[in-house]
Design a protein around this motif. Sequence first.
Motif, PDB file in Angstrom:
ATOM      1  N   UNK A 264       0.856  -1.176   0.000  1.00 18.41           N
ATOM      2  CA  UNK A 264       0.000   0.000   0.000  1.00 18.41           C
ATOM      3  C   UNK A 264       0.896   1.232   0.000  1.00 18.41           C
ATOM      4  N   UNK A 265       0.392   2.416  -0.245  1.00 14.53           N
ATOM      5  CA  UNK A 265      -0.980   2.901  -0.098  1.00 14.53           C
ATOM      6  C   UNK A 265      -1.936   2.601  -1.254  1.00 14.53           C
ATOM      7  N   UNK A 266      -1.469   2.127  -2.420  1.00 18.68           N
ATOM      8  CA  UNK A 266      -2.497   1.836  -3.418  1.00 18.68           C
ATOM      9  C   UNK A 266      -2.421   0.372  -3.834  1.00 18.68           C
ATOM     10  N   UNK A 267      -3.589  -0.208  -4.000  1.00 21.87           N
ATOM     11  CA  UNK A 267      -3.668  -1.621  -4.374  1.00 21.87           C
ATOM     12  C   UNK A 267      -4.863  -1.798  -5.309  1.00 21.87           C
ATOM     13  N   UNK A 268      -4.660  -2.529  -6.400  1.00 24.06           N
ATOM     14  CA  UNK A 268      -5.764  -2.786  -7.319  1.00 24.06           C
ATOM     15  C   UNK A 268      -6.441  -4.104  -6.950  1.00 24.06           C
ATOM     16  N   UNK A 269      -7.687  -3.987  -6.536  1.00 25.52           N
ATOM     17  CA  UNK A 269      -8.497  -5.180  -6.235  1.00 25.52           C
ATOM     18  C   UNK A 269      -9.132  -5.606  -7.546  1.00 25.52           C
ATOM     19  N   UNK A 270      -9.003  -6.903  -7.873  1.00 32.85           N
ATOM     20  CA  UNK A 270      -9.605  -7.338  -9.140  1.00 32.85           C
ATOM     21  C   UNK A 270     -10.251  -8.714  -9.017  1.00 32.85           C
ATOM     22  N   UNK A 279     -26.628  -9.898 -18.273  1.00 32.98           N
ATOM     23  CA  UNK A 279     -25.282  -9.346 -18.253  1.00 32.98           C
ATOM     24  C   UNK A 279     -24.951  -8.874 -16.841  1.00 32.98           C
ATOM     25  N   UNK A 280     -23.675  -8.776 -16.564  1.00 29.62           N
ATOM     26  CA  UNK A 280     -23.257  -8.160 -15.305  1.00 29.62           C
ATOM     27  C   UNK A 280     -23.447  -6.651 -15.465  1.00 29.62           C
ATOM     28  N   UNK A 281     -24.239  -6.056 -14.588  1.00 26.72           N
ATOM     29  CA  UNK A 281     -24.527  -4.623 -14.703  1.00 26.72           C
ATOM     30  C   UNK A 281     -23.555  -3.804 -13.847  1.00 26.72           C
ATOM     31  N   UNK A 282     -23.221  -4.298 -12.666  1.00 28.54           N
ATOM     32  CA  UNK A 282     -22.253  -3.589 -11.815  1.00 28.54           C
ATOM     33  C   UNK A 282     -21.642  -4.551 -10.814  1.00 28.54           C
ATOM     34  N   UNK A 283     -20.445  -4.204 -10.384  1.00 27.17           N
ATOM     35  CA  UNK A 283     -19.814  -4.939  -9.285  1.00 27.17           C
ATOM     36  C   UNK A 283     -19.354  -3.898  -8.280  1.00 27.17           C
ATOM     37  N   UNK A 284     -19.924  -3.970  -7.086  1.00 24.95           N
ATOM     38  CA  UNK A 284     -19.523  -3.056  -6.021  1.00 24.95           C
ATOM     39  C   UNK A 284     -18.521  -3.752  -5.118  1.00 24.95           C
ATOM     40  N   UNK A 285     -17.635  -2.936  -4.564  1.00 24.88           N
ATOM     41  CA  UNK A 285     -16.593  -3.471  -3.687  1.00 24.88           C
ATOM     42  C   UNK A 285     -16.656  -2.717  -2.368  1.00 24.88           C
ATOM     43  N   UNK A 286     -16.535  -3.454  -1.279  1.00 24.23           N
ATOM     44  CA  UNK A 286     -16.430  -2.832   0.035  1.00 24.23           C
ATOM     45  C   UNK A 286     -15.053  -3.149   0.604  1.00 24.23           C
ATOM     46  N   UNK A 293     -19.777   0.935   0.067  1.00 19.88           N
ATOM     47  CA  UNK A 293     -19.518   0.227  -1.200  1.00 19.88           C
ATOM     48  C   UNK A 293     -19.130   1.235  -2.273  1.00 19.88           C
ATOM     49  N   UNK A 294     -18.228   0.826  -3.149  1.00 20.91           N
ATOM     50  CA  UNK A 294     -17.838   1.670  -4.283  1.00 20.91           C
ATOM     51  C   UNK A 294     -17.983   0.845  -5.552  1.00 20.91           C
ATOM     52  N   UNK A 295     -18.376   1.501  -6.641  1.00 19.89           N
ATOM     53  CA  UNK A 295     -18.487   0.785  -7.911  1.00 19.89           C
ATOM     54  C   UNK A 295     -17.101   0.483  -8.472  1.00 19.89           C
ATOM     55  N   UNK A 296     -16.882  -0.747  -8.872  1.00 21.16           N
ATOM     56  CA  UNK A 296     -15.638  -1.099  -9.551  1.00 21.16           C
ATOM     57  C   UNK A 296     -15.785  -0.737 -11.024  1.00 21.16           C
ATOM     58  N   UNK A 297     -14.674  -0.841 -11.736  1.00 24.84           N
ATOM     59  CA  UNK A 297     -14.714  -0.606 -13.172  1.00 24.84           C
ATOM     60  C   UNK A 297     -14.821  -1.958 -13.877  1.00 24.84           C
ATOM     61  N   UNK A 311     -12.184  -4.271 -11.768  1.00 25.40           N
ATOM     62  CA  UNK A 311     -11.111  -3.872 -10.846  1.00 25.40           C
ATOM     63  C   UNK A 311     -11.463  -2.573 -10.143  1.00 25.40           C
ATOM     64  N   UNK A 312     -10.845  -2.387  -9.015  1.00 20.95           N
ATOM     65  CA  UNK A 312     -11.021  -1.157  -8.253  1.00 20.95           C
ATOM     66  C   UNK A 312      -9.654  -0.729  -7.710  1.00 20.95           C
ATOM     67  N   UNK A 313      -9.274   0.506  -8.023  1.00 22.59           N
ATOM     68  CA  UNK A 313      -8.023   1.035  -7.471  1.00 22.59           C
ATOM     69  C   UNK A 313      -8.322   1.510  -6.052  1.00 22.59           C
ATOM     70  N   UNK A 314      -7.736   0.851  -5.100  1.00 27.75           N
ATOM     71  CA  UNK A 314      -8.033   1.113  -3.677  1.00 27.75           C
ATOM     72  C   UNK A 314      -6.898   1.925  -3.059  1.00 27.75           C
ATOM     73  N   UNK A 315      -7.270   3.057  -2.486  1.00 28.11           N
ATOM     74  CA  UNK A 315      -6.296   3.838  -1.720  1.00 28.11           C
ATOM     75  C   UNK A 315      -6.399   3.384  -0.271  1.00 28.11           C
TER      76      UNK A 315
END
Length: 367
Positions: A264-270, A279-286, A293-297, A311-315
Amino acid sequence: MATESNIDRESSTLLPVADDPLCKEASLTSLDSWITPTDRYYVRNHFSHVPALDLSSWRLEVDGLVDQPISLAFDDVARLPGRELAFTMECAGNSRSYVTPPAEGLAFRHGAVSTASWKGVSLRAVLEMAGVQETATSVVFEGADRGEEEEDGVAFELSYRRSLPLAKALDDDTLLAFEMNGEPITTNHGFPLRLIVPSWYGMASVKWLTRVHLTDQVLDGFFQQRRYVMINEGREDSLEREPVTTVLVKSLIASPRHGEVIQYPSFTIRGFAWSGEGQVARVEVSTDGGRTWADSMLLGEPTPHAWREWELAWQVPSSGHYLLMSRATDSAGNVQPGSIAWNFRGYANNSIHTIAVEAPAGKPIPS
Ligand SMILES: Nc1nc2c(c(=O)[nH]1)N[C@H]1C(S)=C(S)[C@@H](COP(=O)(O)O)O[C@H]1N2
Ligand SMILES: [Mo]
């Protein structure tokens, strides 16, 4: 991210689930590509005996309620118009280890899911060659594998048989596949020909296919009526045995892995997300155990039958322990639940994936 790629390499082989019958699952960290390489694709066999079929003598029989029963050699199938699709196959028993209280069946963790590019022909083309009679309502598929099962203390011999409603069998994307990831299908995955049933759990995709039988009867087979049915909590005589069919919306975190000490401080969760119902409409990450929760890309393009990478870029705010979760929603509005309604065999566990990771105290490692 040197440490992360080391982890991937270490765990890239399949994890053993059972030796007899052979069952292996992918490690989540090995699921680092949209297409799963064949040697990382999970294996789920029901019998010790894995058929070694000989291409020159192999035949596919198509019979029952047809105008003309036919017996096809491999080349008769292979010369029909080709069709190729990417399909995410998930075993109905995937994630069974995390069902509480524990459920009956093989202890799969989260790795009984993989994606391959399957090439073959539409089953429909073969059914049309034989001519489906108007009275037919379902299609029974039989594999060449045989073995023993036991029920109420009585052992019996059987082959692997499953049926599909005629409409699903006639779907252009229901395939008789002979290639997996550009190569002939390997022995464990059903050489020389297997059924591929997109949107349904893996049990429908019969391997080592030798017979296709059209019928107007409901199949009273072991793998149709005794397995892959929902036996929910409640009195035996009031049970509704709903068949297991369409894959429920689900996502998994492939990186980091549970227990990882992260940079860290930054880590990509995927990870990946999929659904048989749309279809997959959204994937949220906590990153705080489900409080926020935040929307992933969503990466790449949507495809009809395969998972979507996200993926989600996590600070990472500070050192400490974190509970990471992913929660997918599909285009039909289905959302992953916190936990599933318990069923006796722990099928279709699509509950939210949660892992714990640690950002160690001390100087943050710049990425
Ligand atoms: N003939 C036959 N087909 C079969 C099976 C089997 O044991 N025999 N297992 C089924 C199950 S439960 C699953 S999840 C998938 C697994 O396919 P794979 O081993 O290629 O991953 O095949 C299905 N088709
Ligand atoms: Mo399965």
